[in-house]
Write a protein that holds these residues in place. Structure first.
Motif, mmCIF file in Angstrom:
data_model
loop_
_atom_site.group_PDB
_atom_site.id
_atom_site.type_symbol
_atom_site.label_atom_id
_atom_site.label_comp_id
_atom_site.label_asym_id
_atom_site.label_seq_id
_atom_site.Cartn_x
_atom_site.Cartn_y
_atom_site.Cartn_z
ATOM 1 N N ALA A 45 -2.586 5.058 2.798
ATOM 2 C CA ALA A 45 -2.423 4.101 3.880
ATOM 3 C C ALA A 45 -3.805 3.823 4.457
ATOM 4 O O ALA A 45 -3.912 2.703 4.904
ATOM 5 C CB ALA A 45 -1.349 4.640 4.948
ATOM 6 N N GLU A 46 -4.739 4.839 4.512
ATOM 7 C CA GLU A 46 -6.094 4.362 4.926
ATOM 8 C C GLU A 46 -6.791 3.540 4.275
ATOM 9 O O GLU A 46 -7.694 3.019 4.570
ATOM 10 C CB GLU A 46 -6.833 5.991 5.184
ATOM 11 C CG GLU A 46 -7.346 6.501 4.101
ATOM 12 C CD GLU A 46 -6.179 7.193 3.181
ATOM 13 O OE1 GLU A 46 -6.685 7.705 2.030
ATOM 14 O OE2 GLU A 46 -5.112 7.327 3.728
ATOM 15 N N ALA A 100 2.146 4.699 0.880
ATOM 16 C CA ALA A 100 2.220 5.518 2.153
ATOM 17 C C ALA A 100 0.785 6.776 1.916
ATOM 18 O O ALA A 100 0.286 7.081 2.901
ATOM 19 C CB ALA A 100 3.302 5.985 2.409
ATOM 20 N N ALA A 130 -5.557 0.552 3.154
ATOM 21 C CA ALA A 130 -5.219 -0.699 3.382
ATOM 22 C C ALA A 130 -5.957 -1.672 4.325
ATOM 23 O O ALA A 130 -6.879 -1.166 4.941
ATOM 24 C CB ALA A 130 -3.709 -0.633 4.505
ATOM 25 N N VAL A 180 2.676 -1.259 4.151
ATOM 26 C CA VAL A 180 2.400 0.359 3.681
ATOM 27 C C VAL A 180 3.663 0.566 3.455
ATOM 28 O O VAL A 180 4.663 0.495 4.350
ATOM 29 C CB VAL A 180 1.859 1.212 4.729
ATOM 30 C CG1 VAL A 180 1.747 2.654 4.347
ATOM 31 C CG2 VAL A 180 0.390 0.548 5.122
ATOM 32 N N THR A 181 4.235 1.100 2.334
ATOM 33 C CA THR A 181 5.710 1.371 1.992
ATOM 34 C C THR A 181 5.532 2.609 0.715
ATOM 35 O O THR A 181 4.557 2.931 0.294
ATOM 36 C CB THR A 181 6.072 0.481 1.472
ATOM 37 O OG1 THR A 181 7.778 0.442 1.328
ATOM 38 C CG2 THR A 181 5.620 -0.548 0.178
ATOM 39 N N VAL A 231 0.821 -1.003 -0.064
ATOM 40 C CA VAL A 231 -0.012 -0.059 0.085
ATOM 41 C C VAL A 231 0.944 1.107 0.214
ATOM 42 O O VAL A 231 1.873 1.525 0.923
ATOM 43 C CB VAL A 231 -1.046 0.113 1.116
ATOM 44 C CG1 VAL A 231 -1.823 1.189 1.136
ATOM 45 C CG2 VAL A 231 -1.796 -1.029 1.392
#
Length: 174
Positions: free
Chosen positions: A124-125, A121, A127, A146-147, A119
């Motif tokens: 991120a919400e 960054a 994910a 997350v990356t 996901v």
């Protein structure tokens, strides 16, 4: 597979017209049995025919990105990580798609259609909630990460995932 064998080597009386060897079969068990891959004939001078068939796992990676271009960047970085570009199968979801649904990623993960979710960054919400995902006891792997689409970050994630897949007995060409 059996339908293909019957078409290629079958006969009216049911006896194969060519030698048929089933080298691997069984029930799909999520997290234990790889979901995608390919067979290679590995040279083996001691084997009948001079080769041994090996199943190479092609991990299925889902990318959740803010746009198609960011998703493509993730794909490019993963393709160059292993040097071959064929080590993983990548699918990208992003909110700009016409058929976007917030629950699409969670559905793919919960239905065992992907092995790893990356996901961006920035989103991120979006994910999937890791607490709601099916557990894969054989794989000690964080399945939602997350990356950023940076080579170092993705390389670290892929190396960790590859170690987990290999420790579960998967032959991975990443």
């Amino acid at each position: 597979v059996l339908k293909y064998v019957e078409e290629m080597a079958g006969s009216e009386n049911g006896t194969p017209t060519e030698p048929v060897a089933i080298t691997g079969c069984g029930e799909f068990e999520p997290g234990v049995t790889p979901g995608q891959g390919y067979w290679i004939d590995y040279p083996d001078p001691d084997a009948y025919g001079g080769t041994t068939p090996l199943f190479m796992v092609r991990p299925r990676v889902l990318v959740i990105a803010p746009s198609a271009s960011v998703g493509e960047r993730f794909g490019e970085v993963m393709a160059h990580h292993g040097g071959t570009g064929r080590g993983v199968s990548v699918r990208c979801l992003h909110p700009e798609q016409d058929d976007w649904r917030d629950e699409a990623a969670s559905t793919l993960v919960s239905e065992h259609a992907v092995d790893l979710t990356l996901v961006a960054a920035k989103v991120a919400e979006l994910a999937p909630d890791a607490a709601l995902l099916p557990l894969y006891p054989a794989l000690e792997l964080e399945r939602v990460v997350v990356t950023k689409p940076a080579p170092g970050a993705i390389g670290t994630v892929l190396e960790t995932a590859t170690e987990a897949w290999q420790s579960a007995g998967w032959l991975v060409d990443v």
